[in-house]
Scaffold this active site. Structure first.
Site, short mmCIF file in Angstrom:
data_model
loop_
_atom_site.label_atom_id
_atom_site.label_comp_id
_atom_site.label_asym_id
_atom_site.label_seq_id
_atom_site.Cartn_x
_atom_site.Cartn_y
_atom_site.Cartn_z
N THR A 13 0.81 -1.21 0.00
CA THR A 13 0.00 0.00 0.00
C THR A 13 0.84 1.27 0.00
O THR A 13 0.47 2.28 -0.61
CB THR A 13 -0.95 0.01 1.23
OG1 THR A 13 -1.82 -1.11 1.14
CG2 THR A 13 -1.77 1.28 1.28
N ASP A 57 1.68 -7.22 -4.74
CA ASP A 57 0.77 -7.13 -3.62
C ASP A 57 1.21 -8.18 -2.60
O ASP A 57 1.59 -9.29 -2.97
CB ASP A 57 -0.66 -7.40 -4.08
CG ASP A 57 -1.67 -7.19 -2.98
OD1 ASP A 57 -1.75 -8.07 -2.10
OD2 ASP A 57 -2.38 -6.18 -3.00
N ASP A 90 -0.41 -7.17 4.79
CA ASP A 90 -1.15 -8.41 5.00
C ASP A 90 -0.27 -9.60 5.33
O ASP A 90 -0.64 -10.45 6.15
CB ASP A 90 -2.02 -8.73 3.78
CG ASP A 90 -3.23 -7.82 3.67
OD1 ASP A 90 -3.53 -7.11 4.65
OD2 ASP A 90 -3.85 -7.79 2.59
N THR A 166 2.24 -9.89 14.82
CA THR A 166 1.03 -10.26 14.09
C THR A 166 0.29 -8.99 13.68
O THR A 166 0.26 -8.02 14.45
CB THR A 166 0.11 -11.14 14.96
OG1 THR A 166 0.77 -12.38 15.23
CG2 THR A 166 -1.22 -11.42 14.27
N GLN A 278 -4.94 -20.44 19.59
CA GLN A 278 -5.72 -19.48 18.81
C GLN A 278 -5.78 -18.11 19.48
O GLN A 278 -6.17 -17.13 18.83
CB GLN A 278 -7.14 -20.01 18.59
CG GLN A 278 -7.20 -21.27 17.73
CD GLN A 278 -8.61 -21.79 17.54
OE1 GLN A 278 -9.58 -21.05 17.59
NE2 GLN A 278 -8.73 -23.10 17.34
N CYS A 279 -5.39 -18.04 20.74
CA CYS A 279 -5.40 -16.76 21.45
C CYS A 279 -4.24 -15.89 20.97
O CYS A 279 -3.16 -16.38 20.67
CB CYS A 279 -5.26 -16.98 22.96
SG CYS A 279 -6.60 -17.95 23.69
#
Length: 343
Positions: A13, A57, A90, A166, A278-279
């Site tokens: 971007t 991208d 991303d 993340t 997953q946390c």
């Protein structure tokens, strides 16, 4: 003596413009990016540039592109004091994690940055991200050594360890966070470096680049109602070597005998299965609850507090480094080799 920084533009971007016909954002030429940041001319730093052609991208990022990026840094390593990589947001955390493993004993900064708005827009966050990233890449301590000799992500006033990071938001300027590791530096009026948190490589040893990755890896998340045939399909995939399994809480999974049988079978076939929570924050502790203890018995390895991005890229790196030796990969996955998890 002036510091020298190599600015590597992969796409994203930060270097986009809007197509007047489709209104979609598309990459533009790197020279236009520099034109939009006249402040770069005020640096007491020599800034050279390298551009991916064509720019990509970040959704199209791949292990092949990581290898190209590693070659670019390795080939120019002796000529520069630091590197800044402009990258789409991303998949930035995946690329930063991969590069942290591929560049062994890194003694110079490799700072990833980008933006949420194109650099040509009035409210862009790209200028500050770019300018501060260059300053960090050029920074040296009182001994003339790099302040941050590791792969980092700079975004929204914070420098984070690359393989701990993340993407947390698609809309906020503060797009990234390292939930299980404190920030390496904060940029306000001054840049405050937290030296006790930064890696300390052996400055007398050379940086060793690695260019091979084995991407026979899959990520899957457990959820209530997950079906046996889906798990079996993954376990039985013939070329698959490793699985990053995203579990509940501190590393728990449903106590279904078919699931444990499938995981045991996967381990027996030589597949490396890594347990990642997953946390966003916290660590896998498989001995904490009975649900996790059964996974341990099935041969599943704890990923501790690694991110998914770090776990999957570390597996790619180790599988290429130790081909056909899953026991060695398991051993190394249980260790922190680039500061990617807390021991």
């Amino acid at each position: 003596m002036q510091s020298k920084v190599l600015l590597i533009y992969t796409g994203g971007t930060i270097g986009m413009k809007r197509n007047p016909a489709t209104q979609a954002l598309e990459p533009f030429d790197f020279e236009q990016l520099l034109y939009n940041v006249a402040e770069l001319k005020q640096f007491d730093t020599i800034i050279d540039t390298y551009q991916f052609k064509p720019p990509i991208d970040s959704s199209n990022m791949s292990p092949e592109k990581w290898t190209e990026l590693s070659h670019c840094i390795a080939d120019n390593y002796s000529d520069y004091d630091g590197f800044v990589v402009l990258h789409g947001t991303d998949t930035m955390a995946y690329t930063a994690s991969a590069l942290s493993f591929m560049l062994e004993n890194l003694t110079k900064p490799v700072v990833f940055t980008g933006s949420q708005l194109p650099i040509g827009q009035l409210r862009t966050d790209g200028k500050e991200n770019l300018i501060t990233s260059i300053e960090i890449a050029a920074a040296k301590d009182e001994r003339g050594l790099a302040m941050v000799p590791e792969v980092g992500i700079y975004f929204g006033g914070h420098l984070l360890r690359g393989n701990r990071t993340t993407k947390q938001s698609a809309e906020e300027f503060n797009a990234f966070e390292s939930f299980n590791y404190p920030h390496l530096a904060e940029a306000g009026v001054n840049i405050c470096y937290h030296r006790n948190r930064i890696l300390t490589p052996d400055m007398n040893m050379p940086m060793t680049p690695h260019f091979q990755l084995d991407d026979n890896v899959v990520i899957f998340s457990l959820f209530p109602g997950i079906r046996e045939e889906m798990i079996n399909h993954i376990i039985e995939a013939p070329d698959l070597k490793a699985i990053v399994m995203r579990t509940f809480g501190s590393g728990n999974a449903p106590q279904r005998q078919w699931l444990l049988n499938a995981l045991e079978e996967g381990t027996r076939r030589g597949k490396v299965i890594v347990n990642i929570s997953q946390c966003m924050q916290g660590a896998v502790e498989m001995s904490r609850y009975d649900c996790g203890y059964h996974l341990q018995k099935a041969g599943v390895i704890s990923g501790r507090d690694s991110t998914v991005e770090a776990a999957v890229t570390k597996l790619m790196y180790l599988q290429a480094l130790y081909p056909d030796n899953p026991d060695k990969v398991r051993q190394m996955m249980s260790m922190s080799i680039r500061g990617e998890m807390t021991m």
